[in-house]
Design a protein around this motif. Structure first.
Motif, PDB file in Angstrom:
ATOM      1  N   CYS A   1       0.813  -1.219   0.000  1.00 32.57           N
ATOM      2  CA  CYS A   1       0.000   0.000   0.000  1.00 32.57           C
ATOM      3  C   CYS A   1       0.845   1.268   0.000  1.00 32.57           C
ATOM      4  O   CYS A   1       0.360   2.331  -0.398  1.00 32.57           O
ATOM      5  CB  CYS A   1      -0.946   0.001   1.196  1.00 32.57           C
ATOM      6  SG  CYS A   1      -2.356  -1.117   1.013  1.00 32.57           S
TER       7      CYS A   1
ATOM      8  N   TYR B   1      -3.186 -13.770  -1.050  1.00 34.70           N
ATOM      9  CA  TYR B   1      -4.139 -12.984  -0.279  1.00 34.70           C
ATOM     10  C   TYR B   1      -3.448 -11.761   0.289  1.00 34.70           C
ATOM     11  O   TYR B   1      -2.233 -11.740   0.504  1.00 34.70           O
ATOM     12  CB  TYR B   1      -4.712 -13.807   0.879  1.00 34.70           C
ATOM     13  CG  TYR B   1      -5.569 -14.968   0.463  1.00 34.70           C
ATOM     14  CD1 TYR B   1      -6.909 -14.796   0.146  1.00 34.70           C
ATOM     15  CD2 TYR B   1      -5.030 -16.248   0.380  1.00 34.70           C
ATOM     16  CE1 TYR B   1      -7.699 -15.865  -0.253  1.00 34.70           C
ATOM     17  CE2 TYR B   1      -5.814 -17.323  -0.017  1.00 34.70           C
ATOM     18  CZ  TYR B   1      -7.143 -17.117  -0.329  1.00 34.70           C
ATOM     19  OH  TYR B   1      -7.916 -18.185  -0.720  1.00 34.70           O
ATOM     20  N   LEU B   2      -4.239 -10.739   0.541  1.00 35.66           N
ATOM     21  CA  LEU B   2      -3.805  -9.567   1.297  1.00 35.66           C
ATOM     22  C   LEU B   2      -4.491  -9.630   2.649  1.00 35.66           C
ATOM     23  O   LEU B   2      -5.716  -9.771   2.717  1.00 35.66           O
ATOM     24  CB  LEU B   2      -4.184  -8.281   0.566  1.00 35.66           C
ATOM     25  CG  LEU B   2      -3.585  -8.095  -0.835  1.00 35.66           C
ATOM     26  CD1 LEU B   2      -4.143  -6.831  -1.483  1.00 35.66           C
ATOM     27  CD2 LEU B   2      -2.072  -8.041  -0.783  1.00 35.66           C
TER      28      LEU B   2
ATOM     29  N   THR C   1     -14.242  -1.064   5.001  1.00 33.83           N
ATOM     30  CA  THR C   1     -13.177  -1.918   4.492  1.00 33.83           C
ATOM     31  C   THR C   1     -12.038  -2.000   5.497  1.00 33.83           C
ATOM     32  O   THR C   1     -11.495  -3.088   5.748  1.00 33.83           O
ATOM     33  CB  THR C   1     -12.651  -1.366   3.153  1.00 33.83           C
ATOM     34  OG1 THR C   1     -13.729  -1.296   2.221  1.00 33.83           O
ATOM     35  CG2 THR C   1     -11.553  -2.253   2.588  1.00 33.83           C
TER      36      THR C   1
ATOM     37  N   ILE D   1     -10.396  -5.224   7.436  1.00 31.48           N
ATOM     38  CA  ILE D   1      -8.970  -5.519   7.366  1.00 31.48           C
ATOM     39  C   ILE D   1      -8.369  -5.646   8.761  1.00 31.48           C
ATOM     40  O   ILE D   1      -7.728  -6.651   9.092  1.00 31.48           O
ATOM     41  CB  ILE D   1      -8.229  -4.421   6.581  1.00 31.48           C
ATOM     42  CG1 ILE D   1      -8.614  -4.455   5.105  1.00 31.48           C
ATOM     43  CG2 ILE D   1      -6.716  -4.564   6.724  1.00 31.48           C
ATOM     44  CD1 ILE D   1      -8.135  -3.246   4.321  1.00 31.48           C
TER      45      ILE D   1
ATOM     46  N   PHE E   1      -8.175 -11.004   1.944  1.00 33.79           N
ATOM     47  CA  PHE E   1      -8.736 -10.522   0.681  1.00 33.79           C
ATOM     48  C   PHE E   1      -8.075 -11.249  -0.482  1.00 33.79           C
ATOM     49  O   PHE E   1      -6.845 -11.223  -0.635  1.00 33.79           O
ATOM     50  CB  PHE E   1      -8.504  -9.022   0.529  1.00 33.79           C
ATOM     51  CG  PHE E   1      -9.378  -8.169   1.401  1.00 33.79           C
ATOM     52  CD1 PHE E   1     -10.539  -7.589   0.893  1.00 33.79           C
ATOM     53  CD2 PHE E   1      -9.043  -7.947   2.730  1.00 33.79           C
ATOM     54  CE1 PHE E   1     -11.340  -6.804   1.699  1.00 33.79           C
ATOM     55  CE2 PHE E   1      -9.854  -7.161   3.537  1.00 33.79           C
ATOM     56  CZ  PHE E   1     -11.008  -6.597   3.028  1.00 33.79           C
TER      57      PHE E   1
ATOM     58  N   ALA F   1      -9.905  -7.546  -3.380  1.00 36.19           N
ATOM     59  CA  ALA F   1      -9.124  -6.317  -3.235  1.00 36.19           C
ATOM     60  C   ALA F   1      -9.344  -5.392  -4.418  1.00 36.19           C
ATOM     61  O   ALA F   1      -9.419  -4.160  -4.259  1.00 36.19           O
ATOM     62  CB  ALA F   1      -7.646  -6.663  -3.090  1.00 36.19           C
TER      63      ALA F   1
ATOM     64  N   GLU G   1     -12.694  -3.779  -3.986  1.00 33.44           N
ATOM     65  CA  GLU G   1     -12.654  -2.762  -2.927  1.00 33.44           C
ATOM     66  C   GLU G   1     -11.836  -1.540  -3.335  1.00 33.44           C
ATOM     67  O   GLU G   1     -11.880  -0.515  -2.671  1.00 33.44           O
ATOM     68  CB  GLU G   1     -12.078  -3.358  -1.644  1.00 33.44           C
ATOM     69  CG  GLU G   1     -12.952  -4.428  -0.997  1.00 33.44           C
ATOM     70  CD  GLU G   1     -14.161  -3.857  -0.281  1.00 33.44           C
ATOM     71  OE1 GLU G   1     -14.303  -2.612  -0.227  1.00 33.44           O
ATOM     72  OE2 GLU G   1     -14.985  -4.646   0.217  1.00 33.44           O
TER      73      GLU G   1
END
Length: 267
Positions: free
Chosen positions: A140, A153-154, A182, A186, A193, A198, A201
């Motif tokens: 990010c 996955y995140l 969201t 998280i 996710f 993701a 979103e």
């Protein structure tokens, strides 16, 4: 400009590989999994690998500007690899060693996030696989994310092992994720996710089909974005867009944490 490959901290003991394409003006920073196979953000990997490589790119970009060779712009991509076996972008911190060092967040993790949040050219995380915890934050901290839709996955899993979320890490997430529902999912639910989730979103920008396709699509995106850096306003404008996250990353970790948990004033 000449293409080249450089390893950091050294060719004999590399943690990351940096490839520069002189024709496209795109750097690709590859995590080599030499210290830990899952690219954990350790003291050594951050200080001797990632930060050294990023500082090198900044220096070379400054040289392009000073020599009048910035007309094509430039961009940076990071990846955990393109082999079919490349399952992980970054699996986060070596948590026990990180919290043993009271200066770790100031000198390493937040320093890394700030570097990317203020980086003077477009940055793209090519997510070949899983990005967990601080590795999710690393993704990010980049400007854009391309993710392998077939694997990975995140996730922020701190809630599942009872760890408080570092403020700098939360702000790296918040720099790209504005929706509080969201963020609740998280941080408080530890939801994993998928790439498709993701993307839906809005915190993954492009979906891909394999580790190699992830890098290919990231390279295509970098090719479109790099020209926006040519007038050297990219980094300055990011300081406006990501102002809150940058402010926290520049604040001493203990000070930011104390401010978060300070009791309400009594009247």
């Amino acid at each position: 400009m000449k293409s080249y490959t450089q390893h950091f901290p050294s060719e004999s003991a590399p943690l990351v590989r940096l490839d520069f394409n002189g024709d496209t003006r795109i750097w690709v920073l590859t995590f080599l999994g030499k210290e830990t196979p899952d690219n954990r953000l350790t003291h050594k990997f951050i200080a001797e690998g990632l930060l050294l490589a990023l500082s090198h790119v900044e220096q070379r970009w400054a040289e392009m500007l000073n020599s009048g060779e910035s007309d094509q712009g430039a961009a940076l991509i990071s990846t955990g690899g393109t082999d079919a076996s490349a399952k992980i972008y970054s699996n986060g911190l070596d948590f026990e060693k990180a919290i043993e060092d009271p200066s770790f967040f100031d000198t390493h993790l937040n320093n890394l996030y700030e570097k990317l949040l203020t980086f003077p050219i477009p940055t793209i995380a090519a997510l070949n696989g899983h990005a967990f915890a601080a590795g999710f934050g690393l993704a990010c901290a980049h400007d854009y994310r391309v993710m392998n839709g077939k694997r990975g996955y995140l996730c922020m899993n701190e809630i599942d092992f009872g760890a408080p979320l570092p403020h700098g890490l939360q702000q790296a997430l918040a720099s790209k994720i504005a929706d509080q529902r969201t963020m609740r999912k998280i941080v408080l639910e530890g939801h994993r996710f998928s790439a498709k989730e993701a993307f839906d979103e809005g915190f993954v920008d492009v979906l891909s089909d394999s580790p190699q396709d992830t890098l290919d699509k990231a390279t295509e995106l970098a090719g479109k974005l790099k020209i926006k850096a040519k007038m050297n306003a990219w980094g300055a404008n990011k300081e406006v867009v990501y102002a809150q996250a940058i402010k926290v990353c520049r604040t001493k970790h203990d000070v930011a944490t104390e401010a978060l948990y300070a009791p309400r004033a009594k009247y």
